[in-house]
Design a protein around this motif. Structure first.
Motif, PDB file in Angstrom:
ATOM      1  N   LEU A 744       0.829  -1.204   0.000  1.00 50.13           N
ATOM      2  CA  LEU A 744       0.000   0.000   0.000  1.00 50.13           C
ATOM      3  C   LEU A 744       0.865   1.256   0.000  1.00 50.13           C
ATOM      4  O   LEU A 744       0.497   2.264  -0.610  1.00 50.13           O
ATOM      5  CB  LEU A 744      -0.932  -0.006   1.211  1.00 50.13           C
ATOM      6  N   ALA A 745       2.011   1.197   0.673  1.00 51.70           N
ATOM      7  CA  ALA A 745       2.917   2.349   0.658  1.00 51.70           C
ATOM      8  C   ALA A 745       3.446   2.597  -0.751  1.00 51.70           C
ATOM      9  O   ALA A 745       3.475   3.748  -1.223  1.00 51.70           O
ATOM     10  CB  ALA A 745       4.069   2.108   1.633  1.00 51.70           C
ATOM     11  N   ILE A 746       3.853   1.536  -1.436  1.00 48.86           N
ATOM     12  CA  ILE A 746       4.334   1.673  -2.812  1.00 48.86           C
ATOM     13  C   ILE A 746       3.221   2.191  -3.716  1.00 48.86           C
ATOM     14  O   ILE A 746       3.430   3.075  -4.568  1.00 48.86           O
ATOM     15  CB  ILE A 746       4.850   0.324  -3.321  1.00 48.86           C
ATOM     16  N   SER A 747       2.005   1.667  -3.551  1.00 48.19           N
ATOM     17  CA  SER A 747       0.883   2.094  -4.383  1.00 48.19           C
ATOM     18  C   SER A 747       0.562   3.564  -4.173  1.00 48.19           C
ATOM     19  O   SER A 747       0.260   4.297  -5.129  1.00 48.19           O
ATOM     20  CB  SER A 747      -0.345   1.224  -4.065  1.00 48.19           C
ATOM     21  N   ALA A 748       0.632   4.032  -2.925  1.00 48.96           N
ATOM     22  CA  ALA A 748       0.362   5.448  -2.651  1.00 48.96           C
ATOM     23  C   ALA A 748       1.426   6.339  -3.291  1.00 48.96           C
ATOM     24  O   ALA A 748       1.104   7.390  -3.872  1.00 48.96           O
ATOM     25  CB  ALA A 748       0.311   5.676  -1.140  1.00 48.96           C
ATOM     26  N   ILE A 749       2.687   5.941  -3.224  1.00 42.69           N
ATOM     27  CA  ILE A 749       3.759   6.752  -3.807  1.00 42.69           C
ATOM     28  C   ILE A 749       3.602   6.836  -5.315  1.00 42.69           C
ATOM     29  O   ILE A 749       3.737   7.914  -5.918  1.00 42.69           O
ATOM     30  CB  ILE A 749       5.125   6.166  -3.411  1.00 42.69           C
ATOM     31  N   TRP A 750       3.290   5.734  -5.951  1.00 44.99           N
ATOM     32  CA  TRP A 750       3.143   5.751  -7.413  1.00 44.99           C
ATOM     33  C   TRP A 750       1.917   6.539  -7.849  1.00 44.99           C
ATOM     34  O   TRP A 750       1.932   7.213  -8.870  1.00 44.99           O
ATOM     35  CB  TRP A 750       3.073   4.319  -7.936  1.00 44.99           C
ATOM     36  N   THR A 751       0.833   6.437  -7.058  1.00 44.46           N
ATOM     37  CA  THR A 751      -0.360   7.231  -7.375  1.00 44.46           C
ATOM     38  C   THR A 751      -0.061   8.723  -7.233  1.00 44.46           C
ATOM     39  O   THR A 751      -0.470   9.536  -8.076  1.00 44.46           O
ATOM     40  CB  THR A 751      -1.522   6.826  -6.459  1.00 44.46           C
ATOM     41  N   PHE A 752       0.646   9.107  -6.177  1.00 46.71           N
ATOM     42  CA  PHE A 752       1.006  10.517  -5.995  1.00 46.71           C
ATOM     43  C   PHE A 752       1.966  10.986  -7.083  1.00 46.71           C
ATOM     44  O   PHE A 752       1.930  12.146  -7.490  1.00 46.71           O
ATOM     45  CB  PHE A 752       1.629  10.719  -4.619  1.00 46.71           C
TER      46      PHE A 752
END
Length: 794
Positions: A744-752
């Motif tokens: 989820l941390a990786i997904s949030a960074i890529w979305t941002f």
């Protein structure tokens, strides 16, 4: 924080005078069930039909008409009846005799054919002294080709295959209760194989065991020796040598070199020739479209895209007329190697390490924790048909920064009428050698197949139980029955059947490390999720239920976002039901949430537009009873025809007079309006749907709050580690352990990064993340946090 869920394990003996069954009523839904039977009426819900838009001919011709009449078979249940022999000794040697009787087609060494293929010969001739086609080919070039070919594959050894099948059969019987395969789905695959085109199986990747389980299952069903495209990162050199003799394929490291290097050109030519020879000889091929378990990063595998691109290029070049693609999925009650510690790097698995892991698995799982496995084969479809029809469904797309950033910052309110472009999978050497249009084709084909694989996957009992425990439902017996029926009603299959109490006993025994069982009066048990890693594991299991309720969950969170600015978030349900919600507003809110959520979670078909999906979401909310249609405010009810008068223009006209339409005198209908239903069951169901998406949305909200605390600039991996530590610290303070997931941390960074919150700049040691100028101020960061929090229902 820990709310309780009770389950009654021990049933009292029923007396012969009283034969009445105990009624189990689901709270709020009035559903009476004693046994959970995965049937709706007489038939199971059929899952896994191919896309009717992109492959209409395959949708009609490759469907087995009598599939509903066929049942399941346990692949690892081998008895005396499965052999040609009978007797006392046969019953003890049935596994060995069964492995000897498996039909293994002869696999000849095709190295000479690969050497003489057009692509390889052109590269070899071009590298010869004196130019292309002049002089003899140097021996060292031929040795280089042989070396690359030896890295890719080796001729399968029939004796080794039979010995491995015997050992694997014994291992699987010790590890699993059963490995179920639907006979109807296997019939479709056999029917597709008779068409004469090679079969390419495209699978999800839940476990390291998938690579040996699927070839074993398909070999036992007469498909043949499956050639498996393995990830070289997961295997040591010794294990790679063994797997190649069992039918494994490995991409050479030279294939990922840049396009202008001679080594990369030669390696890619050999790989192309190998795949072409495999497809021409009609050997089935297995490609994993997902990354191996435990790998941080995108859901789609770059290696899987490379192998699929080779198949697409072979069909487009006319090497084979067509290939039939079969989406595959494997679901487990619990993944046997379920450490799920994604914080550690994926270490290569050695031969002796693998044997020790097998022994540890047998000792750890044993007879008390044996799990059930379901293998799913979706409907095959033609690759040639897809490549012809799919391009017509592609429309214009924009980045997430163009679509969503002006709305987040309050610079505009209208959502652009275009689709979102979001590609997280890196392009490898073999895929980079394709044209830009073909690269796009391979990516969208992968999303299409992955959507079909997930849609055909059965929901296991552990996923349902984890969802109930995670969302703190009060009555496990009734809620388990209700959630099972709701899953079936949405066209998803379940991977279990039987008495409800026995299912709960089996499921809770598997989840024992993640829950605490406290015995109370009269044999009742109090089931409490363990905080910390226990809640994280339950959150991962509950994510497997999300695809079945994804449309309703997106709609519920969108409704929550629409009501966030009108009524207090903690306001009573009756107050929220007063508000009228227009169809236009709902569409806009659903689109905003669709743009925010990552493609890896949504798995939308590329041929389906977002606006069609909005209508599907709205229809689902109406069907499940959460939304009730209302008349337009101030307008005459649609059913009131007493006062309507027909104008002279609407009188009968001469036949053939089409000068104007009958609808010209009607004003354009305004959008429909809806209210939240006031049924007693709706508040709990609405909260349940919102909580399905809460781990992702809360992780994104915490990532937005971390922007002014994180140390930037930093590398992507470094910032991901910072954010993950922040999620863990927040979980300890607020109890949000389901959000403390590195993925989820990786997904949030890529979305941002796609949203323009973070920018990637070149650095001395590689790309570095910076905070963009648009979100440098605290005010902009707060707007981003508010935009995400509006969809969260606390």
């Amino acid at each position: 924080m820990n709310t309780m869920a009770e389950a009654r394990f021990q049933t009292q003996q029923r007396s012969s005078q009283d034969g009445r069954e105990t009624s189990l009523w689901s709270s709020g839904f009035g559903m009476k069930l004693e046994a959970v039977t995965p049937f709706l009426g007489k038939y199971r819900p059929f899952v896994g039909r191919c896309c009717q838009t992109c492959t209409p001919k395959s949708w009609e011709s490759l469907f087995h008409r009598s599939i509903m009449d066929l049942g399941f078979c346990n692949v690892i249940l081998v008895k005396e009846d499965n052999t040609r022999f009978r007797g006392w000794l046969v019953r003890r040697l049935c596994y060995f005799l069964w492995s000897l009787e498996q039909h293994i087609p002869p696999c000849q060494d095709a190295s000479q054919k690969i050497m003489e293929s057009t692509g390889v010969w052109n590269v070899i001739s071009g590298r010869a002294p004196g130019g292309a086609g002049e002089g003899p080919v140097p021996s060292h070039v031929k040795k280089e080709v042989q070396r690359i070919l030896g890295h890719i594959q080796a001729p399968p050894r029939p004796f080794l295959l039979r010995l491995f099948s015997w050992a694997l059969l014994r291992f699987l019987n010790c590890l699993f209760l059963n490995v179920q395969l639907y006979r109807g789905q296997m019939k479709m695959v056999h029917k597709a194989a008779q068409a004469g085109s090679p079969l390419v199986f495209l699978s999800t990747h839940k476990s390291v065991l998938d690579g040996i389980l699927l070839p074993f299952v398909l070999l036992s069903q007469g498909v043949g020796v499956l050639r498996v495209a393995w990830d070289p990162r997961t295997c040591s050199p010794t294990l790679r040598a063994l797997l190649k003799k069992l039918g494994g394929l490995f991409l050479p490291p030279e294939a990922n070199l840049s396009l202008d290097t001679p080594e990369g050109v030669l390696a890619r030519a050999v790989v192309h020739a190998t795949v072409e020879q495999l497809l021409a000889s009609r050997q089935p091929l297995l490609i994993f479209l997902e990354e191996p378990p435990g790998v941080r990063g995108p859901r789609l595998s770059a290696l899987g895209l490379s192998w699929l691109g080779l198949v697409v290029q072979a069909v487009q070049a006319g090497i084979i007329p067509d290939a039939l693609l079969v989406p595959v999925a494997v679901t487990y009650d619990l993944v046997p190697e379920a450490s799920h510690d994604a914080c550690h790097a994926l270490a290569p698995l050695g031969l002796w390490t693998g044997l020790l892991a097998v022994l540890r698995s047998l000792r750890r799982w044993g007879c008390s924790r044996r799990v059930c496995v379901r293998v799913h084969l979706a409907q095959p479809f033609s690759l040639q048909e897809y490549t012809i029809n799919a391009r017509s469904c592609w429309g214009s797309r924009q980045t997430l920064e163009q679509l969503l950033q002006p709305i987040v910052l309050g610079q505009c309110t209208a959502v652009p009428d275009t689709e979102k472009e979001q590609e997280w999978t890196p392009v490898t050497g073999p895929l980079l050698a394709l044209r830009q249009e073909d690269q796009l084709l391979v990516r969208r084909l992968s999303w299409h197949v992955l959507n079909a694989s997930v849609a055909s996957s059965a929901v296991m009992s552990t996923a349902i139980m984890a969802t109930l425990l995670l969302f703190r439902h009060q009555k496990l017996l009734g809620e388990f029955s209700w959630l099972t029926e709701e899953t079936l009603l949405r066209g998803f299959d379940v991977g279990f059947s039987g008495q409800l109490r026995c299912l709960l006993q089996h499921t809770l025994s598997l989840l024992r490390p993640h829950v605490a069982l406290l015995r109370i009066q009269q044999g009742d048990l109090l089931v409490v999720p363990r905080p910390g890693p226990g809640l994280m594991s339950l959150a991962r299991l509950s994510a497997e239920l999300l695809p079945a309720f994804l449309s309703e969950a997106v709609g519920a969170c969108a409704v929550r976002g629409l009501l966030a600015g009108r009524v207090p978030p903690e306001g009573p349900w009756e107050l929220q039901g007063i508000e009228l919600l227009s169809q236009k507003e709902l569409y806009c809110q659903i689109l905003l949430l669709l743009h925010l959520l990552p493609q890896d979670l949504l798995l939308l078909q590329p041929c389906q537009s977002s606006y069609c999906y909005c209508q599907e979401v709205l229809d689902r909310l109406i069907q499940c009873g959460l939304l009730v249609a209302e008349e337009t405010p101030g307008s005459q009810p649609a059913c009131d025809t007493g006062r309507q008068r027909l104008s002279a223009k609407l009188l009968w006209k001469l036949s053939g007079d089409f000068t104007d339409s009958d609808s010209d005198d009607f004003e354009e209908a305004e959008g429909r309006y809806f209210r939240l239903s006031q049924q007693s069951r709706c508040p709990d169901f609405f909260l349940f749907l919102c909580r399905l998406l809460s781990p992702v949305l809360k992780a994104f909200a915490q990532a937005a709050a971390f922007l002014h605390r994180g140390q930037l600039p930093d590398t992507e991996s470094g910032y991901a580690e910072q954010l993950f530590q922040f999620l863990q610290a927040t979980a300890q303070e607020e109890g949000l352990f389901e959000c403390a997931d590195p993925n989820l941390a990786i997904s949030a960074i890529w979305t941002f990064r796609d949203l323009g919150v973070l920018q990637q700049m070149p650095g001395p040691t590689g790309p570095v993340l910076h905070l963009s100028q648009a979100f440098a101020s605290w005010e902009s960061q707060e707007k981003l946090g508010q935009f995400i929090r509006q969809f969260i229902c606390s």
